[in-house]
Scaffold this active site. Sequence first.
Site, PDB file in Angstrom:
ATOM      1  N   LYS A  13       0.837  -1.217   0.000  1.00 14.38           N
ATOM      2  CA  LYS A  13       0.000   0.000   0.000  1.00 14.38           C
ATOM      3  C   LYS A  13       0.870   1.264   0.000  1.00 14.38           C
ATOM      4  O   LYS A  13       0.597   2.206  -0.735  1.00 14.38           O
ATOM      5  CB  LYS A  13      -0.919   0.041   1.244  1.00 14.38           C
ATOM      6  CG  LYS A  13      -1.843  -1.144   1.375  1.00 14.38           C
ATOM      7  CD  LYS A  13      -2.778  -0.984   2.554  1.00 14.38           C
ATOM      8  CE  LYS A  13      -2.090  -0.936   3.902  1.00 14.38           C
ATOM      9  NZ  LYS A  13      -1.422  -2.166   4.316  1.00 14.38           N
ATOM     10  N   ARG A  88      -8.863   1.206   9.725  1.00 12.18           N
ATOM     11  CA  ARG A  88      -8.358  -0.147   9.988  1.00 12.18           C
ATOM     12  C   ARG A  88      -9.428  -1.022  10.641  1.00 12.18           C
ATOM     13  O   ARG A  88      -9.250  -2.212  10.804  1.00 12.18           O
ATOM     14  CB  ARG A  88      -7.200  -0.085  11.002  1.00 12.18           C
ATOM     15  CG  ARG A  88      -5.824   0.267  10.476  1.00 12.18           C
ATOM     16  CD  ARG A  88      -5.038  -0.908  10.069  1.00 12.18           C
ATOM     17  NE  ARG A  88      -3.651  -1.068  10.409  1.00 12.18           N
ATOM     18  CZ  ARG A  88      -2.612  -0.416   9.948  1.00 12.18           C
ATOM     19  NH1 ARG A  88      -2.753   0.622   9.195  1.00 12.18           N
ATOM     20  NH2 ARG A  88      -1.394  -0.788  10.250  1.00 12.18           N
ATOM     21  N   ARG A 127      11.905  -5.739   4.032  1.00 11.92           N
ATOM     22  CA  ARG A 127      11.651  -4.292   3.880  1.00 11.92           C
ATOM     23  C   ARG A 127      12.657  -3.471   4.700  1.00 11.92           C
ATOM     24  O   ARG A 127      12.949  -3.785   5.846  1.00 11.92           O
ATOM     25  CB  ARG A 127      10.234  -3.967   4.356  1.00 11.92           C
ATOM     26  CG  ARG A 127       9.953  -2.466   4.362  1.00 11.92           C
ATOM     27  CD  ARG A 127       8.500  -2.144   4.312  1.00 11.92           C
ATOM     28  NE  ARG A 127       7.805  -2.413   5.550  1.00 11.92           N
ATOM     29  CZ  ARG A 127       6.490  -2.237   5.702  1.00 11.92           C
ATOM     30  NH1 ARG A 127       5.753  -1.805   4.690  1.00 11.92           N
ATOM     31  NH2 ARG A 127       5.920  -2.496   6.853  1.00 11.92           N
ATOM     32  N   ARG A 160      12.131  -1.585  10.325  1.00 13.63           N
ATOM     33  CA  ARG A 160      11.134  -1.196  11.326  1.00 13.63           C
ATOM     34  C   ARG A 160      11.061  -2.256  12.406  1.00 13.63           C
ATOM     35  O   ARG A 160      11.084  -3.446  12.120  1.00 13.63           O
ATOM     36  CB  ARG A 160       9.758  -1.071  10.651  1.00 13.63           C
ATOM     37  CG  ARG A 160       9.529   0.277  10.013  1.00 13.63           C
ATOM     38  CD  ARG A 160       8.274   0.309   9.186  1.00 13.63           C
ATOM     39  NE  ARG A 160       7.093  -0.236   9.839  1.00 13.63           N
ATOM     40  CZ  ARG A 160       5.860  -0.192   9.322  1.00 13.63           C
ATOM     41  NH1 ARG A 160       5.670   0.385   8.142  1.00 13.63           N
ATOM     42  NH2 ARG A 160       4.830  -0.708   9.949  1.00 13.63           N
ATOM     43  N   ARG A 171       0.684  -8.612  13.824  1.00 11.50           N
ATOM     44  CA  ARG A 171       0.061  -7.594  12.956  1.00 11.50           C
ATOM     45  C   ARG A 171      -0.892  -8.246  11.972  1.00 11.50           C
ATOM     46  O   ARG A 171      -1.977  -7.723  11.717  1.00 11.50           O
ATOM     47  CB  ARG A 171       1.140  -6.812  12.194  1.00 11.50           C
ATOM     48  CG  ARG A 171       1.846  -5.795  13.065  1.00 11.50           C
ATOM     49  CD  ARG A 171       3.105  -5.296  12.416  1.00 11.50           C
ATOM     50  NE  ARG A 171       2.869  -4.443  11.271  1.00 11.50           N
ATOM     51  CZ  ARG A 171       3.769  -4.237  10.320  1.00 11.50           C
ATOM     52  NH1 ARG A 171       4.936  -4.842  10.351  1.00 11.50           N
ATOM     53  NH2 ARG A 171       3.489  -3.425   9.329  1.00 11.50           N
TER      54      ARG A 171
HETATM   55  P1  AMP Z   1       1.513   0.703   9.249  1.00  7.90           P
HETATM   56  O1  AMP Z   1       2.713   1.520   8.924  1.00  7.90           O
HETATM   57  O2  AMP Z   1       0.277   1.112   8.515  1.00  7.90           O
HETATM   58  O3  AMP Z   1       1.781  -0.779   9.150  1.00  7.90           O
HETATM   59  O4  AMP Z   1       1.179   0.982  10.797  1.00  7.90           O
HETATM   60  C1  AMP Z   1       2.123   0.698  11.818  1.00  7.90           C
HETATM   61  C2  AMP Z   1       1.419   0.637  13.155  1.00  7.90           C
HETATM   62  O5  AMP Z   1       0.813   1.904  13.459  1.00  7.90           O
HETATM   63  C3  AMP Z   1       0.264  -0.364  13.239  1.00  7.90           C
HETATM   64  O6  AMP Z   1       0.709  -1.685  13.515  1.00  7.90           O
HETATM   65  C4  AMP Z   1      -0.551   0.223  14.397  1.00  7.90           C
HETATM   66  O7  AMP Z   1       0.082  -0.026  15.632  1.00  7.90           O
HETATM   67  C5  AMP Z   1      -0.428   1.721  14.126  1.00  7.90           C
HETATM   68  N1  AMP Z   1      -1.519   2.199  13.246  1.00  7.90           N
HETATM   69  C6  AMP Z   1      -1.402   2.645  11.969  1.00  7.90           C
HETATM   70  N2  AMP Z   1      -2.606   2.996  11.478  1.00  7.90           N
HETATM   71  C7  AMP Z   1      -3.506   2.762  12.466  1.00  7.90           C
HETATM   72  C8  AMP Z   1      -4.916   2.907  12.570  1.00  7.90           C
HETATM   73  N3  AMP Z   1      -5.660   3.355  11.554  1.00  7.90           N
HETATM   74  N4  AMP Z   1      -5.505   2.569  13.747  1.00  7.90           N
HETATM   75  C9  AMP Z   1      -4.780   2.128  14.776  1.00  7.90           C
HETATM   76  N5  AMP Z   1      -3.438   1.940  14.749  1.00  7.90           N
HETATM   77  C10 AMP Z   1      -2.801   2.264  13.596  1.00  7.90           C
END
Ligand code: AMP
Length: 222
Positions: A13, A88, A127, A160, A171
Amino acid sequence: MILILFGPPGAGKGTQAKLLSDYLKIPHISTGDILRQHVKDGSLLGKKAKAYMDKGELVPDALVTDMIFERMQRPDANKGFILDGYPRNLSQAEALDKNIKDKNSRIDLALYFQTSKDIIVKRLSGRRVCRKCGRNYHLVNMPPKKDMICDDCGAELYQREDDKEETVINRLNVYLKQSTPVLDYYKKQNKLQTINSDFAAEVVFKVIEDILGARKSAGSKK
Ligand code: AMP
């Protein structure tokens, strides 16, 4: 245009959002990127969010929702934006709809990036991300020109914390638990387009370009 990119972690994404942002000239808004910036800056929100992020859990809606709505209001987003990582879960999807309707606007499309588990694990474990500009690389599929150095800004790449194996599995489980209601929500509104994102980034981007092109020509014939 308001686009939502939805799918499991590692579905590509972020990569597609950056390509689309250049193509459509609207900002890429990623909740994950904004939260990571807060953690880096040591803000109160960052301190509260870090524990959830490190475990691969969702940060509570109350913290994320205000943060993203504030970002959507900035002037660069007044012609539209691409949401990556939000909503989410169902309550975030409903809150987003309300916020957008209150502004007399509407979500155009939710792109669902469907990917197999094997590919997700391979993508996430390889990554690497630029510490400064956030650009994503992959050790095998999309390596930087110089080892562990960002092609764009010359800063160092890192892995990360939540891309490490133990957290990746959590996740994915969190995603699987929350995803169906969100998919159903957009399906009912006739806004969902499923994309097979097992393919290389250029191939997936071409598919999205075609979907957007077809929508545009359908719109102009009305
Ligand atoms: P991502 O980079 O989108 O994989 O997000 C990394 C982390 O940020 C996720 O595993 C959550 O802990 C937090 N996070 C990102 N977006 C959301 C969301 N919309 N709601 C809640 N937590 C989020």
